[in-house]
Design a protein around this motif. Structure first.
Motif, PDB file in Angstrom:
ATOM      1  N   PRO A   1      -6.978  11.948 -10.539  1.00 54.06           N
ATOM      2  CA  PRO A   1      -7.936  12.786 -11.261  1.00 54.06           C
ATOM      3  C   PRO A   1      -8.379  13.999 -10.439  1.00 54.06           C
ATOM      4  O   PRO A   1      -8.516  13.916  -9.223  1.00 54.06           O
ATOM      5  CB  PRO A   1      -9.125  11.852 -11.483  1.00 54.06           C
ATOM      6  CG  PRO A   1      -8.587  10.477 -11.279  1.00 54.06           C
ATOM      7  CD  PRO A   1      -7.458  10.606 -10.307  1.00 54.06           C
ATOM      8  N   VAL A   2      -8.563  15.104 -11.122  1.00 52.58           N
ATOM      9  CA  VAL A   2      -9.098  16.316 -10.513  1.00 52.58           C
ATOM     10  C   VAL A   2      -9.914  17.051 -11.561  1.00 52.58           C
ATOM     11  O   VAL A   2      -9.872  16.728 -12.732  1.00 52.58           O
ATOM     12  CB  VAL A   2      -7.982  17.271  -9.989  1.00 52.58           C
ATOM     13  CG1 VAL A   2      -7.206  16.622  -8.878  1.00 52.58           C
ATOM     14  CG2 VAL A   2      -7.078  17.716 -11.100  1.00 52.58           C
TER      15      VAL A   2
ATOM     16  N   ASP B   1      -5.207  11.545  -1.681  1.00 57.73           N
ATOM     17  CA  ASP B   1      -3.831  12.026  -1.665  1.00 57.73           C
ATOM     18  C   ASP B   1      -3.020  11.375  -2.779  1.00 57.73           C
ATOM     19  O   ASP B   1      -3.379  10.330  -3.303  1.00 57.73           O
ATOM     20  CB  ASP B   1      -3.179  11.768  -0.311  1.00 57.73           C
ATOM     21  CG  ASP B   1      -3.228  10.305   0.103  1.00 57.73           C
ATOM     22  OD1 ASP B   1      -4.057   9.551  -0.424  1.00 57.73           O
ATOM     23  OD2 ASP B   1      -2.427   9.908   0.954  1.00 57.73           O
ATOM     24  N   ALA B   2      -1.918  12.005  -3.136  1.00 60.20           N
ATOM     25  CA  ALA B   2      -1.079  11.501  -4.221  1.00 60.20           C
ATOM     26  C   ALA B   2      -0.323  10.248  -3.793  1.00 60.20           C
ATOM     27  O   ALA B   2       0.102  10.141  -2.646  1.00 60.20           O
ATOM     28  CB  ALA B   2      -0.096  12.585  -4.649  1.00 60.20           C
ATOM     29  N   PRO B   3      -0.150   9.302  -4.714  1.00 59.82           N
ATOM     30  CA  PRO B   3       0.626   8.101  -4.397  1.00 59.82           C
ATOM     31  C   PRO B   3       2.096   8.425  -4.180  1.00 59.82           C
ATOM     32  O   PRO B   3       2.627   9.365  -4.751  1.00 59.82           O
ATOM     33  CB  PRO B   3       0.465   7.227  -5.649  1.00 59.82           C
ATOM     34  CG  PRO B   3      -0.582   7.869  -6.473  1.00 59.82           C
ATOM     35  CD  PRO B   3      -0.706   9.279  -6.046  1.00 59.82           C
ATOM     36  N   TRP B   4       2.756   7.617  -3.373  1.00 62.37           N
ATOM     37  CA  TRP B   4       4.194   7.751  -3.164  1.00 62.37           C
ATOM     38  C   TRP B   4       4.916   7.187  -4.377  1.00 62.37           C
ATOM     39  O   TRP B   4       4.388   6.357  -5.113  1.00 62.37           O
ATOM     40  CB  TRP B   4       4.627   6.992  -1.936  1.00 62.37           C
ATOM     41  CG  TRP B   4       4.050   7.514  -0.658  1.00 62.37           C
ATOM     42  CD1 TRP B   4       3.270   8.620  -0.491  1.00 62.37           C
ATOM     43  CD2 TRP B   4       4.204   6.950   0.626  1.00 62.37           C
ATOM     44  NE1 TRP B   4       2.940   8.774   0.816  1.00 62.37           N
ATOM     45  CE2 TRP B   4       3.506   7.754   1.533  1.00 62.37           C
ATOM     46  CE3 TRP B   4       4.872   5.832   1.091  1.00 62.37           C
ATOM     47  CZ2 TRP B   4       3.463   7.482   2.890  1.00 62.37           C
ATOM     48  CZ3 TRP B   4       4.825   5.558   2.448  1.00 62.37           C
ATOM     49  CH2 TRP B   4       4.135   6.380   3.330  1.00 62.37           C
ATOM     50  N   ASP B   5       6.165   7.583  -4.570  1.00 62.05           N
ATOM     51  CA  ASP B   5       6.962   7.086  -5.683  1.00 62.05           C
ATOM     52  C   ASP B   5       7.228   5.592  -5.531  1.00 62.05           C
ATOM     53  O   ASP B   5       7.648   5.128  -4.458  1.00 62.05           O
ATOM     54  CB  ASP B   5       8.289   7.848  -5.761  1.00 62.05           C
ATOM     55  CG  ASP B   5       9.079   7.433  -6.976  1.00 62.05           C
ATOM     56  OD1 ASP B   5       8.831   7.999  -8.057  1.00 62.05           O
ATOM     57  OD2 ASP B   5       9.920   6.519  -6.849  1.00 62.05           O
ATOM     58  N   ALA B   6       6.990   4.848  -6.594  1.00 60.96           N
ATOM     59  CA  ALA B   6       7.112   3.389  -6.559  1.00 60.96           C
ATOM     60  C   ALA B   6       8.525   2.928  -6.190  1.00 60.96           C
ATOM     61  O   ALA B   6       8.692   2.008  -5.382  1.00 60.96           O
ATOM     62  CB  ALA B   6       6.700   2.803  -7.913  1.00 60.96           C
TER      63      ALA B   6
ATOM     64  N   GLN C   1       0.852  -1.190   0.000  1.00 61.18           N
ATOM     65  CA  GLN C   1       0.000   0.000   0.000  1.00 61.18           C
ATOM     66  C   GLN C   1       0.888   1.240   0.000  1.00 61.18           C
ATOM     67  O   GLN C   1       1.624   1.463   0.950  1.00 61.18           O
ATOM     68  CB  GLN C   1      -0.905  -0.009   1.234  1.00 61.18           C
ATOM     69  CG  GLN C   1      -1.942   1.075   1.238  1.00 61.18           C
ATOM     70  CD  GLN C   1      -2.984   0.881   0.154  1.00 61.18           C
ATOM     71  OE1 GLN C   1      -3.376  -0.225  -0.162  1.00 61.18           O
ATOM     72  NE2 GLN C   1      -3.431   1.974  -0.428  1.00 61.18           N
ATOM     73  N   HIS C   2       0.834   2.024  -1.071  1.00 60.97           N
ATOM     74  CA  HIS C   2       1.672   3.217  -1.147  1.00 60.97           C
ATOM     75  C   HIS C   2       0.865   4.491  -1.412  1.00 60.97           C
ATOM     76  O   HIS C   2       1.394   5.494  -1.848  1.00 60.97           O
ATOM     77  CB  HIS C   2       2.799   3.039  -2.165  1.00 60.97           C
ATOM     78  CG  HIS C   2       2.352   2.874  -3.579  1.00 60.97           C
ATOM     79  ND1 HIS C   2       1.654   1.778  -4.024  1.00 60.97           N
ATOM     80  CD2 HIS C   2       2.515   3.668  -4.637  1.00 60.97           C
ATOM     81  CE1 HIS C   2       1.398   1.912  -5.301  1.00 60.97           C
ATOM     82  NE2 HIS C   2       1.915   3.055  -5.702  1.00 60.97           N
ATOM     83  N   PHE C   3      -0.409   4.426  -1.120  1.00 61.11           N
ATOM     84  CA  PHE C   3      -1.266   5.605  -1.131  1.00 61.11           C
ATOM     85  C   PHE C   3      -2.486   5.292  -0.289  1.00 61.11           C
ATOM     86  O   PHE C   3      -2.767   4.134   0.008  1.00 61.11           O
ATOM     87  CB  PHE C   3      -1.663   6.018  -2.554  1.00 61.11           C
ATOM     88  CG  PHE C   3      -2.343   4.937  -3.342  1.00 61.11           C
ATOM     89  CD1 PHE C   3      -3.714   4.738  -3.249  1.00 61.11           C
ATOM     90  CD2 PHE C   3      -1.610   4.115  -4.171  1.00 61.11           C
ATOM     91  CE1 PHE C   3      -4.341   3.737  -3.975  1.00 61.11           C
ATOM     92  CE2 PHE C   3      -2.231   3.107  -4.904  1.00 61.11           C
ATOM     93  CZ  PHE C   3      -3.597   2.920  -4.797  1.00 61.11           C
ATOM     94  N   GLY C   4      -3.169   6.325   0.125  1.00 62.65           N
ATOM     95  CA  GLY C   4      -4.375   6.131   0.913  1.00 62.65           C
ATOM     96  C   GLY C   4      -4.106   6.048   2.406  1.00 62.65           C
ATOM     97  O   GLY C   4      -2.967   6.181   2.863  1.00 62.65           O
TER      98      GLY C   4
END
Length: 116
Positions: A46-47, A60-65, A11-14
């Motif tokens: 999306p916005v 929120d924006a995802p973290w860098d993979a 999990q790298h976002f949320g």
């Protein structure tokens, strides 16, 4: 006969993303015998005035993979670390190649990458 290669997505976002969560899941996956941990690459969310979040995407924006995988690799020893398809169009090819080579060396050759 080799068992199937099964992996776990980190999990790298949320709301459940976090350094401790990445380490906990990666170590548990390794301990339980999974083949790999992976992350997807998502640069944008999306916005816009007509955007509705009916799908329940994170706000929120995802973290860098690659940074998430580096963190996971630093806290594990055996499990493969993998990307989904990296959106390479947003990266300098030379810089991306160097980052991937560095991660592969730091993980002692455990990196699997998808490029798109």
């Amino acid at each position: 006969m080799n068992p199937p290669h099964m992996g776990v997505t980190l999990q790298h976002f949320g709301p459940h993303a976090g350094p401790d969560a990445v380490v906990t899941v990666a170590r548990a996956a390794e301990r339980l015998g999974f083949h790999a941990v992976s992350v997807s690459d998502r640069l944008l969310i999306p916005v816009g005035p007509h955007w509705t979040n009916d799908a329940g995407l994170p706000d929120d924006a995802p973290w860098d993979a690659l940074e998430v995988l580096t963190w996971a690799a630093a806290h594990t020893r055996r499990i493969r670390i993998a990307t989904g398809v990296l959106n390479s169009i947003f990266e300098s090819p030379v810089a991306l190649a160097r980052r991937l080579a560095t991660l592969d060396r730091l993980s002692r050759g455990r990196l699997d990458v998808g490029i798109g």
